[in-house]
Design a protein around this motif. Structure first.
Motif, PDB file in Angstrom:
ATOM      1  N   MET A   1       0.927  -1.172  -0.131  1.00 62.03           N
ATOM      2  CA  MET A   1       0.041   0.137   0.197  1.00 62.03           C
ATOM      3  C   MET A   1       0.920   1.438  -0.467  1.00 62.03           C
ATOM      4  O   MET A   1       1.655   1.622   0.731  1.00 62.03           O
ATOM      5  N   LEU A   2       0.215   2.467  -0.885  1.00 54.71           N
ATOM      6  CA  LEU A   2       1.334   3.310  -0.972  1.00 54.71           C
ATOM      7  C   LEU A   2       0.226   4.295   0.016  1.00 54.71           C
ATOM      8  O   LEU A   2      -1.226   4.646  -0.146  1.00 54.71           O
ATOM      9  N   LEU A   3       1.129   5.532   1.032  1.00 53.02           N
ATOM     10  CA  LEU A   3       0.984   6.621   1.473  1.00 53.02           C
ATOM     11  C   LEU A   3       1.087   7.993   0.878  1.00 53.02           C
ATOM     12  O   LEU A   3       2.620   8.220   0.339  1.00 53.02           O
ATOM     13  N   VAL A   4       0.068   8.193   0.571  1.00 53.99           N
ATOM     14  CA  VAL A   4       0.341   9.798  -0.247  1.00 53.99           C
ATOM     15  C   VAL A   4      -0.310  10.878   1.110  1.00 53.99           C
ATOM     16  O   VAL A   4      -0.892  11.387   1.666  1.00 53.99           O
ATOM     17  N   THR A   5       0.886  11.687   0.969  1.00 50.91           N
ATOM     18  CA  THR A   5       0.585  13.441   1.937  1.00 50.91           C
ATOM     19  C   THR A   5       0.153  14.781   0.852  1.00 50.91           C
ATOM     20  O   THR A   5       1.285  14.184  -0.477  1.00 50.91           O
ATOM     21  N   GLY A   6       0.225  15.826   1.294  1.00 49.34           N
ATOM     22  CA  GLY A   6      -0.272  16.666   0.852  1.00 49.34           C
ATOM     23  C   GLY A   6      -0.826  15.819  -0.241  1.00 49.34           C
ATOM     24  O   GLY A   6      -1.588  16.548  -1.349  1.00 49.34           O
ATOM     25  N   ALA A   7      -2.250  15.141  -0.279  1.00 51.09           N
ATOM     26  CA  ALA A   7      -3.005  14.603  -0.937  1.00 51.09           C
ATOM     27  C   ALA A   7      -4.832  15.666  -1.463  1.00 51.09           C
ATOM     28  O   ALA A   7      -4.886  15.393  -2.509  1.00 51.09           O
ATOM     29  N   THR A   8      -4.468  16.505  -0.765  1.00 52.05           N
ATOM     30  CA  THR A   8      -5.469  17.384  -1.511  1.00 52.05           C
ATOM     31  C   THR A   8      -5.290  18.680  -1.593  1.00 52.05           C
ATOM     32  O   THR A   8      -5.451  19.579  -2.314  1.00 52.05           O
ATOM     33  N   ALA A  28      -4.632   8.375   1.847  1.00 57.63           N
ATOM     34  CA  ALA A  28      -4.178   9.501   1.795  1.00 57.63           C
ATOM     35  C   ALA A  28      -4.499  10.606   2.578  1.00 57.63           C
ATOM     36  O   ALA A  28      -5.411  10.013   3.730  1.00 57.63           O
ATOM     37  N   THR A  29      -3.312  11.009   3.211  1.00 51.85           N
ATOM     38  CA  THR A  29      -3.581  12.501   4.585  1.00 51.85           C
ATOM     39  C   THR A  29      -4.169  13.779   4.218  1.00 51.85           C
ATOM     40  O   THR A  29      -3.521  14.476   2.919  1.00 51.85           O
ATOM     41  N   SER A  30      -4.241  14.500   4.487  1.00 54.69           N
ATOM     42  CA  SER A  30      -4.561  15.653   4.972  1.00 54.69           C
ATOM     43  C   SER A  30      -4.535  16.357   6.409  1.00 54.69           C
ATOM     44  O   SER A  30      -4.606  15.230   7.465  1.00 54.69           O
ATOM     45  N   ARG A  31      -4.013  17.377   6.522  1.00 56.00           N
ATOM     46  CA  ARG A  31      -4.241  18.091   7.734  1.00 56.00           C
ATOM     47  C   ARG A  31      -4.819  18.026   9.054  1.00 56.00           C
ATOM     48  O   ARG A  31      -4.809  18.605   9.706  1.00 56.00           O
TER      49      ARG A  31
END
Length: 303
Positions: A1-8, A28-31
């Protein structure tokens, strides 16, 4: 699995679409708290990434803070350090400790410098020459990621894109597109330069290629479309995509730069008059990669 930061963000949203198209599992992450995203709060040296990193094999780190060339505003130096350096290394350290295999870091071509010499495009082997606090923060993060990779064994891939454009982008590209659409004659016909840019879908394709290709490990990859263009060529491409005439008037570049300095838009006009060419040949050869869209095709997808 991949993690994407700054996804928004601008690139992150496009990357998510490409991940979905390819059927790749990702988180996907968001702040802030958003449906479908893993909230992580502010990004700094103390952010807890443990929940977001659970089960992750590859991290794609897009989250960053930047400076605005159009308005002249920008984040202060301390915030750039907090987010772009401390936040990046904190995430990478936790990723390595949790068993992440590869860490993709989206840097910037500004690490190489603000302008290239005619006939000598930027390459991955250039001595870094950052001229802004933003570029300096990205370079420092690159250096510390390389050190972490050596001590932990986690693979690090650094990608340096030039200006990224696409539907919904802001900044200098959007400002130029609005001027072209307005029909106002632009005094840009006398400019003879080459500037590299990268269409957001081309960048997403490269990011995923770098995430999955064995040869990408430990590399600094320069991104870009196949061809760099002059400013008058860019205006003509934009006009064709928008469906309006390209109205260009001759004006000596020196006169443009002088007027820009008086108006407080020196940096913006320098992007229109000077060279910033990127050699993506090493990236293409190493990864057997070709940008899926040329500029004409890309701009038609934007308007």
């Amino acid at each position: 699995m991949l993690l994407v930061t700054g996804a928004t963000g601008f690139v992150g949203q496009d990357l998510q679409q490409e991940l979905c198209t390819r059927g790749l599992a990702f988180r996907a992450t968001s702040r802030t708290s958003r449906q479908g995203y893993s909230p992580v709060g502010d990004i700094d040296g103390a952010t807890d990434w443990s929940a977001a990193l659970s089960g992750i094999e590859i991290v794609i780190h897009l989250a960053a803070t930047n400076q605005n060339v159009v308005t002249g505003s920008g984040e202060d130096r301390e915030l750039l350090r907090t987010v772009n350096i401390e936040g990046t290394i904190n995430l990478a350290g936790q990723a390595a400790a949790s068993g992440v295999r590869r860490f993709i870091f989206l840097s910037t071509i500004k690490v190489n410098g603000e302008r290239s010499v005619k006939g000598h495009p930027f390459t991955p082997d250039d001595v870094p020459a950052p001229q802004t606090d933003y570029a300096a923060s990205k370079l420092e993060a690159e250096k510390r990621l390389i050190e972490l990779s050596r001590s932990s064994g986690m693979e690090v891939v650094i990608i340096r894109p030039p200006l990224v454009y696409g539907r919904g982008v802001g900044g200098s590209f959007r400002a130029l597109a609005k001027l072209v659409k307005s029909g106002i004659p632009l005094p840009l016909a006398s400019i003879s330069n080459r500037r590299s840019m990268v269409y957001v879908e081309n960048l997403s394709d490269l990011v995923l290629t770098a995430a999955l290709h064995p040869a990408a490990a430990g590399q600094v990859l320069l991104a870009g479309d196949v061809d760099a263009v002059s400013t008058p060529e860019l205006v003509r491409h934009l006009a064709a995509a928008i469906g309006c005439p390209a109205r260009l008037l001759p004006c000596p570049p020196l006169a443009l730069r002088t007027l820009a300095a008086v108006a407080g838009k020196k940096e913006l006009v320098s992007r229109l008059t000077e060279w910033l060419e990127v050699d993506i040949t090493p990236t293409r050869s190493l990864l057997d990669w070709t940008p899926p869209f040329d500029m004409g095709q890309a701009l038609k997808r934007c308007f």
